[in-house]
Structure formats: structure tokens, C-alpha cells
Design an enzyme around this catalytic site. Structure first.
Site, mmCIF file in Angstrom:
data_model
loop_
_atom_site.group_PDB
_atom_site.id
_atom_site.type_symbol
_atom_site.label_atom_id
_atom_site.label_comp_id
_atom_site.label_asym_id
_atom_site.label_seq_id
_atom_site.Cartn_x
_atom_site.Cartn_y
_atom_site.Cartn_z
ATOM 1 N N HIS A 18 0.848 -1.197 0.000
ATOM 2 C CA HIS A 18 0.000 0.000 0.000
ATOM 3 C C HIS A 18 0.881 1.243 0.000
ATOM 4 O O HIS A 18 2.112 1.153 -0.090
ATOM 5 C CB HIS A 18 -1.012 -0.037 1.150
ATOM 6 C CG HIS A 18 -0.416 -0.069 2.534
ATOM 7 N ND1 HIS A 18 0.389 0.936 3.027
ATOM 8 C CD2 HIS A 18 -0.515 -0.991 3.531
ATOM 9 C CE1 HIS A 18 0.755 0.653 4.254
ATOM 10 N NE2 HIS A 18 0.235 -0.522 4.583
ATOM 11 N N HIS A 21 4.267 1.316 2.069
ATOM 12 C CA HIS A 21 5.412 0.572 1.532
ATOM 13 C C HIS A 21 5.997 1.314 0.333
ATOM 14 O O HIS A 21 7.211 1.416 0.167
ATOM 15 C CB HIS A 21 4.985 -0.835 1.108
ATOM 16 C CG HIS A 21 4.248 -1.575 2.181
ATOM 17 N ND1 HIS A 21 2.925 -1.906 2.069
ATOM 18 C CD2 HIS A 21 4.643 -1.994 3.404
ATOM 19 C CE1 HIS A 21 2.533 -2.528 3.180
ATOM 20 N NE2 HIS A 21 3.565 -2.582 4.008
ATOM 21 N N CYS A 126 1.524 -10.246 20.428
ATOM 22 C CA CYS A 126 0.698 -9.789 19.299
ATOM 23 C C CYS A 126 1.213 -10.462 18.037
ATOM 24 O O CYS A 126 2.348 -10.189 17.621
ATOM 25 C CB CYS A 126 0.765 -8.269 19.144
ATOM 26 S SG CYS A 126 -0.001 -7.746 17.586
ATOM 27 N N CYS A 129 2.429 -7.977 15.099
ATOM 28 C CA CYS A 129 3.780 -7.399 15.053
ATOM 29 C C CYS A 129 4.816 -8.375 15.592
ATOM 30 O O CYS A 129 5.973 -8.013 15.767
ATOM 31 C CB CYS A 129 3.849 -6.033 15.730
ATOM 32 S SG CYS A 129 3.004 -5.849 17.271
ATOM 33 N N CYS A 144 -3.077 -4.975 21.556
ATOM 34 C CA CYS A 144 -1.749 -4.541 21.131
ATOM 35 C C CYS A 144 -1.715 -3.013 21.043
ATOM 36 O O CYS A 144 -2.611 -2.416 20.444
ATOM 37 C CB CYS A 144 -1.445 -5.158 19.768
ATOM 38 S SG CYS A 144 -0.059 -4.374 18.941
ATOM 39 N N HIS A 147 -1.443 -2.307 17.059
ATOM 40 C CA HIS A 147 -2.497 -2.758 16.148
ATOM 41 C C HIS A 147 -3.895 -2.664 16.726
ATOM 42 O O HIS A 147 -4.879 -2.787 15.994
ATOM 43 C CB HIS A 147 -2.251 -4.215 15.731
ATOM 44 C CG HIS A 147 -1.065 -4.361 14.850
ATOM 45 N ND1 HIS A 147 0.199 -4.601 15.331
ATOM 46 C CD2 HIS A 147 -0.952 -4.267 13.511
ATOM 47 C CE1 HIS A 147 1.037 -4.671 14.323
ATOM 48 N NE2 HIS A 147 0.374 -4.459 13.209
ATOM 49 N N LYS A 302 -3.149 5.903 11.060
ATOM 50 C CA LYS A 302 -2.093 5.336 10.214
ATOM 51 C C LYS A 302 -2.718 4.415 9.173
ATOM 52 O O LYS A 302 -3.546 3.565 9.514
ATOM 53 C CB LYS A 302 -1.144 4.524 11.100
ATOM 54 C CG LYS A 302 -0.068 3.813 10.333
ATOM 55 C CD LYS A 302 0.682 2.843 11.219
ATOM 56 C CE LYS A 302 1.663 2.022 10.401
ATOM 57 N NZ LYS A 302 2.128 0.835 11.092
ATOM 58 N N LYS A 305 -3.206 -2.227 7.032
ATOM 59 C CA LYS A 305 -4.188 -3.261 6.724
ATOM 60 C C LYS A 305 -5.023 -3.552 7.957
ATOM 61 O O LYS A 305 -6.236 -3.735 7.870
ATOM 62 C CB LYS A 305 -3.453 -4.527 6.268
ATOM 63 C CG LYS A 305 -4.421 -5.602 5.857
ATOM 64 C CD LYS A 305 -3.725 -6.812 5.301
ATOM 65 C CE LYS A 305 -4.726 -7.929 5.104
ATOM 66 N NZ LYS A 305 -4.552 -9.021 6.066
HETATM 67 O O1 ME8 Z 1 7.274 -4.085 9.484
HETATM 68 N N1 ME8 Z 1 3.015 5.314 6.407
HETATM 69 O O2 ME8 Z 1 6.902 -4.917 7.355
HETATM 70 P P1 ME8 Z 1 5.612 -4.104 6.896
HETATM 71 C C1 ME8 Z 1 4.304 5.299 6.051
HETATM 72 N N2 ME8 Z 1 8.552 -6.883 7.778
HETATM 73 N N3 ME8 Z 1 5.023 4.169 5.908
HETATM 74 C C2 ME8 Z 1 4.405 3.010 6.133
HETATM 75 C C3 ME8 Z 1 3.048 2.952 6.522
HETATM 76 C C4 ME8 Z 1 2.347 4.178 6.643
HETATM 77 N N4 ME8 Z 1 1.068 4.241 6.972
HETATM 78 N N5 ME8 Z 1 2.709 1.665 6.657
HETATM 79 C C5 ME8 Z 1 3.818 0.932 6.358
HETATM 80 C C6 ME8 Z 1 7.522 -4.860 8.573
HETATM 81 N N6 ME8 Z 1 4.840 1.738 6.039
HETATM 82 C C7 ME8 Z 1 8.677 -5.829 8.704
HETATM 83 C C8 ME8 Z 1 9.961 -5.069 8.504
HETATM 84 S S1 ME8 Z 1 12.615 -4.924 8.298
HETATM 85 C C9 ME8 Z 1 13.878 -5.890 8.732
HETATM 86 C C10 ME8 Z 1 11.202 -5.881 8.631
HETATM 87 C C11 ME8 Z 1 6.196 1.345 5.621
HETATM 88 O O3 ME8 Z 1 5.152 -4.766 5.647
HETATM 89 C C12 ME8 Z 1 7.232 1.811 6.628
HETATM 90 O O4 ME8 Z 1 8.491 1.797 6.035
HETATM 91 O O5 ME8 Z 1 4.654 -3.961 8.004
HETATM 92 C C13 ME8 Z 1 7.149 0.713 7.662
HETATM 93 O O6 ME8 Z 1 8.262 0.688 8.510
HETATM 94 C C14 ME8 Z 1 7.072 -0.503 6.757
HETATM 95 O O7 ME8 Z 1 6.267 -0.075 5.648
HETATM 96 C C15 ME8 Z 1 6.457 -1.696 7.441
HETATM 97 O O8 ME8 Z 1 6.209 -2.685 6.491
#
Ligand code: ME8
Length: 645
Positions: A18, A21, A126, A129, A144, A147, A302, A305
């Protein structure tokens, strides 16, 4: 030429990408492109985090294997990164053998440092996370804190990492200069967390079949965060055959160049506490910077999902192309802070910055030059002039801002230059001379200056809008794409070269049409329909109303204007890079000192005007009671720049 290592988080494959990311990855891409243009040798890494309970559960719900789930979501990431023009050098998946080798390597190093022990792990867990929380960290009904979902009580035998041992070394690292955790506010949060005392960390899970088996501990799987964080080095070759380790040495072990992890603030603790502690234990160098940016919000929450308010960029990319989307995300979020996404904000930005400021300036200059010089760029350049100094100032500001990851600021420097070019054209009125058949050297210089200003803006845009920047460069006569930032220097627009007819780069979006046809914006469309159904002569549509940008600002200075009895000159903080100057007819009713510190409502998109020779860039709202102005204030203090709707 230095090296520059840059990573995004690796994203979970339990759901499709989304806006969040995409945002982190676009930011990383802009940095990578900027560093390459600055002459650095860049290694830009992204990837996917494919293990863990969450992904297994999603796959089970769908009746497919976890690997199938991962493969499916990864294909969407590949496609989206291609569509967004992401120029990563590598994409790592945690299910790859090379990554498993990296995890085995770091586990062996930590084990050799005697930093693992077996113990009992109990707590509120949780699954979203993959984290244990203490009772006092939980929300209402043991939910959590991140979340808002129910946590579950877990008690199992696990392998622990001696995190507590690294409390002091970590604090020393945070205090080292320049601060490795950015921005400073986040660094302070992390320091407070670590100062409050670190507990040892459980780094394995019992009975979780989807993950990296913990070497030497049958039935245990490596904790998904220890697994995931190691991607930053496994992609460079950690744990690989010695011959493959060239990248690891070059970008990480040598300690030569910056090693930057870009993350969202949601995962800062993992990157600024756990990861450096693992590295310290493993005897490996630490990153030089962990940069945590803010969140995209929708409806004040925020985008995520689990909240269920996701924004996907594909419809916008399909409609506008990827570069305007990249531009919007980098321009509208102050890097480090939160920002709200809305379709309206996107369309407004598109119309004002791209269609109007950039697109119109290009087409105006190209048309004039083609008319005056037989389809070519002007024959004579210009040495010293106001646009040259404006360009030099803009480039300086742009470079400082890009070096400091202040993308919104970098872009506003470029846009200030565009506005200088426009003001210059309006003042010189070259169209009048051309209309009268005069294309002498003064006209040539004016047009050349304008084109040169735009060329510099387009060069600065290369990291942000790679495709569009090239189109603009070609439109203003520069067909060779610059390979480095020396192209930001003044003076390179070629003389008398063919200038193609100007393409319409950004056709203006009619908001009424857009919002009545875009499926995403059903609510707005419905609202408009209701307004339309009851249309009366002096009513306007909501769309019309939204053409007026109203914002709350804080008055930072106010002063009388000599010889203007009724006017005050007022500086207002509207959350922009610089305060706005307004001229308001309130001098007979308000003393300047009474206004300073007050919050007012400003019409922020009024065309600038000069009143008694003083420029006014906006208007403050006041009730008018028998001709006496009564200023409008918000009910409680809000951040400068807050929109009024
Ligand atoms: O946390 N606004 O993966 P994830 C801005 N797999 N950036 C956002 C966001 C938002 N609302 N939502 C997500 C994970 N992001 C782990 C990480 S790293 C070794 C492992 C971005 O799929 C932001 O960079 O939940 C956040 O840190 C990341 O997506 C989390 O992606």
C-alpha cells in the site's frame, strides 16, 4: 567516489503493498538516484519478509502454502516497483538460501560471543507485530498498543539474547556524533526507552514451522525479527562463500561509506535497539544512520491493513503515471512527520504544481522561443541576470535539503525558481516584442534565461521524477540526460538547437469530472450529486468551495505600513518553509502587537497582489460587522498549515 549503502525495510508478504510501503521505497529510490548523480557508488536494497506466524496464518486461511502466499505477493511487489521506476540494486527474500546462510552466520557469531541462553518466555504476544508486550504496555482489554488487536498469553521455552548487556554500548552509540538515529526526536525516544532498562530478548519460537530453524536447537525457529533484520547483510553475502563476499566488504565491513537504513517509525525499536545490539554482539560494524519517517494517515489514522483504511497507489499510477505520484508523496510529507493522504490533496498538488507551475512554464517558454526563432532555442545566452542568481540560490538550497533528506524542502527550492522565472517573464513581457516582430538579443536573452531556469529545475527533478525530468529536459532543448549533478550549474542550454513542439506534460484535471468518475472517490462524488440536485442560482458546489484553500496560520510578526493608515503588514506561519507575508486592512481596529502569536484563518491560494507597494500573498478571514473586521480564530490551537474544510 564513495560508497553508499541504503536499505528499505523488507515488507511482509501477508498482504499487498500500500501507500506506506511505496512511500519508503520511493524515498529510498530518490536518495539512491541523487547519490548516484552525486558520484557515489550506491547499493540500494529492498525485499520481502516472508517468514512468521502471520504469513503462515494468512496462507492457511486461503488454503495455500506459505511459499505460494509469498510468491504471489512478491510478484505484486516486483510489478509495483517496476511501475514506480524503483532502481534497487538487489531484492532480497528471506526464503532464499543465501538469506538462510546469512542468518546461520549471525547466529553463530552471537553464539560465539556467548550471548544466547535458554529460558522461559512468558508474556502477551501480538501475532501482527510478532512482539511480546508487558502488561503495562497493553491497550484496553489487553490489546496490542500498535495494532489495537487482542494479544494472546504465551509461555514457552525459548532462546534468549543478552540484550541487557548492550544497554551502555547502545547509549554510547546514540550519543556519538553525528547522531546515528534520525530525526533527533526519534533518537530521544529511543534513548529514553533504552535508559529505562533493557530486558533480554527472546529470539526463538517453539513449534513455528515457517521460519529459519534455530541452529543447534531442534524445534526452535529463529525469531522473525532476528531473521528479517539479517537481510541487510545476507544480501551483501554474509554467510556466503568467501569469494562472494566482495560486496559485504565494500559496503559494510570496510566501514568506508554511509550505511543507511530507512524505516517507518513503527519499526524503529527493532532497527535502533535490537539490530545494533545483534551487530555489536556479532562483532560487525553498525549502520551509520537509521532514519525513521512518519506515517501516511487516512482519516487521522495510520494507513494499515489492520486498521482497514489502506490506500493503494495503482489507480493513481494508472491515471497519472508514476512520476506525479512520486512527486506528490515526496512534496506533501515533511520528511519525518506524519501526513494525511486524500485524493483531493493529490489532485490539488497535481493541478497547481505540475499542470500550472511546471507544465505551463515549459509550454509558454517553448512556444515563445519556437515562434521567435524558427522552431529553435534562442541564439544568444545571457551571463548575469536575476534568474542566474535565483538559480544558484535554488541549487544551493536544493542540494543542502537533498543531502539532509528534506525532500519537501528540496522541491520547494526548485519551485521557487520556477516562480522566479514566471515573475521574470511577466516583468519582461517578451511576448510583446515578439508580437511586434522584434526578436533582438534582449528577447533572446530573456527566453534563454527562462529555458535555462527550467533546465536546472528539471535536472534537480531527476531523482524525484526520473521520466518527467527527462521529458522536460528534452522539451527545453537538452536531449542528453545529465549523468551527474554538475548539470545543475548555470549556462548549459544549447543555442539555436531545434526545439520540438511542446508536449502537454500535465493535462489539468477537472476535479468535478475526476471525482464523479473515480471509483475511489465515491463519497465525494455522491456529495457533489446531492448538491447538484438541489442547485439554486447562488449556490456553489463543494468542488467550487474546495478551490479556495483555507488554512490556519500563526501570526509571527505584524507592523504598520508607512503612509497606509488602514493596512498592516503581517507575517504568518502556515507550516511552509517560510512565513507568508500578508497585507490586511485591519490597522484601524487591531494593534500589530495584539496580533502576534494569534492563530488566524488564511486564504492560502490567492494570487499575490501588491498593496501600497507591499506584496500580499494571501488574505486573512474576518467577520465584517458594520464594516469593522472581527478576526476568525480556531477554537483551540492547531499546527500551522492545518487546512480548514
Ligand atoms: O514491518 N506510512 O513490514 P511491513 C508510512 N517486515 N510508511 C508506512 C506505513 C504508513 N502508513 N505503513 C507501512 C515490517 N509503512 C517488517 C519489517 S525490516 C527488517 C522488517 C512502511 O510490511 C514503513 O516503512 O509492516 C514501515 O516501517 C514498513 O512499511 C512496514 O512494512
Amino acid at each position: 567516489m564513495g560508497t553508499f549503502y541504503l536499505s528499505t525495510p523488507i515488507y511482509y508478504v501477508n498482504a499487498l503493498p500500500h501507500i506506506g510501503h511505496s512511500y519508503t521505497t520511493i524515498v529510498a529510490d530518490a536518495i539512491a538516484r541523487y547519490r548516484r548523480l552525486s558520484g557515489d557508488k550506491v547499493f540500494f536494497l529492498t525485499g520481502t519478509d516472508e517468514h512468521g506466524q502471520n504469513i503462515l496464518q494468512t496462507a492457511e486461511e486461503k488454503g495455500i502454502s506459505a511459499q505460494e502466499q509469498a510468491d504471489d505477493v512478491v510478484s505484486h511487489y516486483y510489478e509495483l516497483w517496476r511501475d514506480l521506476g524503483i532502481s534497487h540494486d538487489d531484492f532480497v527474500r528471506t526464503t532464499e538460501p543465501r538469506h538462510h546462510a546469512g542468518v546461520a552466520d549471525i547466529v553463530a557469531r552471537i553464539d560465539a560471543a556467548d550471548d544466547f541462553y535458554v529460558g522461559k518466555h512468558e508474556g502477551w504476544y501480538c501475532p501482527s507485530c510478532e512482539t511480546f508486550y508487558t502488561e503495562k504496555e497493553l491497550g484496553a482489554d489487553k490489546t496490542c498498543p500498535d495494532h489495537g488487536r487482542p494479544t494472546e498469553w504465551k509461555s514457552e521455552e525459548n532462546i534468549f539474547f543478552r540484550l541487557s548487556k548492550y544497554q551502555e554500548p547502545l547509549l554510547d552509540w546514540y550519543r556519538s556524533s553525528p547522531g546515528p538515529v534520525q530525526p533527533a526526536t526519534r533518537s530521544n525516544e529511543v534513548m529514553r526507552f533504552v535508559e529505562s532498562g533493557l530486558r533480554d530478548l527472546s529470539v526463538s519460537r517453539a513449534g513455528l514451522p515457517w521460519g529459519v530453524p534455530f541452529p543447534g536447537h531442534e524445534g526452535q525457529t529463529v525469531y522473525v525479527w532476528l531473521d528479517a533484520l539479517t537481510n541487510y547483510l545476507s544480501a551483501l553475502g554474509l554467510g556466503g562463500a568467501a569469494g562472494e563476499a566482495g560486496l559485504l566488504e565494500e559496503y559494510w565491513l570496510s566501514g568506508a561509506g554511509p550505511r543507511v537504513h530507512l524505516v517507518g517509525k513503527d519499526i524503529l525499536r527493532f532497527h535502533a535497539v535490537y539490530w545494533p545490539a545483534f551487530l555489536l554482539s556479532a562483532g560487525l560494524p553498525l549502520p551509520t544512520t537509521v532514519w525513521a519517517h512518519g506515517w501516511w494517515l487516512r482519516d487521522q489514522r495510520k494507513v494499515s491493513k489492520s486498521v482497514g483504511n489502506i490506500v493503494q497507489l495503482e489507480p493513481l499510477i494508472d491515471r497519472f503515471g508514476s512520476d506525479p505520484v512520486r512527486y506528490f508523496l515526496l512534496r506533501d510529507m515533511v520528511f519525518g512527520q506524519d501526513a494525511s493522504f486524500s485524493d483531493e490533496a493529490f489532485v490539488d498538488r497535481f493541478n497547481s504544481d505540475l499542470a500550472n507551475d511546471l507544465g505551463n512554464t515549459v509550454s509558454r517558454l517553448v512556444k515563445l522561443s519556437r515562434t521567435a526563432y524558427d522552431g529553435k532555442t534562442p541564439p544568444e545566452a545571457c551571463g548575469d541576470n536575476p534568474i542566474k542568481s535565483a538559480a544558484e540560490e535554488a541549487v544551493k538550497g536544493y542540494r543542502e535539503a537533498m543531502d539532509g533528506f528534506a525532500f519537501h524542502k528540496a522541491l520547494s527550492h526548485l519551485w521557487r525558481l520556477l516562480s522566479e522565472v514566471n515573475q521574470y517573464l511577466v516583468a519582461r513581457e517578451p511576448w510583446k516584442s515578439i508580437g511586434a516582430g522584434n526578436t533582438d538579443s534582449s528577447v533572446s536573452r530573456v527566453l534563454w534565461n527562462g529555458l535555462e531556469g527550467v533546465r536546472i529545475v528539471a535536472t534537480g527533478l531527476l531523482p524525484v521524477m526520473p521520466q518527467v525530468a527527462q521529458e522536460v529536459l528534452a522539451a527545453v532543448g537538452t536531449t542528453d540526460v545529465p549523468s551527474d549533478l554538475s548539470a545543475l550549474e548555470w549556462g548549459r542550454t544549447p543555442l539555436s538547437v531545434p526545439l520540438p513542439e511542446s508536449p502537454q506534460l500535465f493535462p489539468r484535471v477537472d476535479k468535478k469530472v475526476f471525482f464523479s468518475t473515480e471509483p475511489d472517490s465515491a463519497a465525494v462524488a455522491k456529495q457533489q450529486k446531492n448538491v447538484g440536485e438541489e442547485e439554486m442560482t447562488d449556490e456553489i458546489t463543494i468542488d467550487k468551495f474546495f478551490e479556495t484553500q483555507l488554512k490556519v496560520g500563526t501570526v509571527t510578526a505584524a507592523a504598520a505600513i508607512p503612509k497606509a493608515k488602514k493596512l498592516l503588514k503581517i507575517a504568518v506561519d502556515l507550516g511552509e518553509d517560510e512565513d507568508r507575508q500578508l497585507v490586511a486592512g485591519v490597522a484601524e481596529h487591531y494593534d500589530p502587537e495584539d496580533l502576534v502569536g494569534k492563530q488566524i484563518v488564511v486564504v492560502a491560494n490567492l494570487k499575490p497582489v501588491k498593496l501600497m507597494g507591499v506584496e500580499s500573498r494571501g488574505m486573512m478571514l474576518a467577520g465584517s460587522a458594520d464594516g469593522r473586521p472581527i478576526l476568525i480564530h480556531p477554537d483551540s490551537a492547531v499546527p500551522p498549515g492545518t487546512p480548514v474544510k
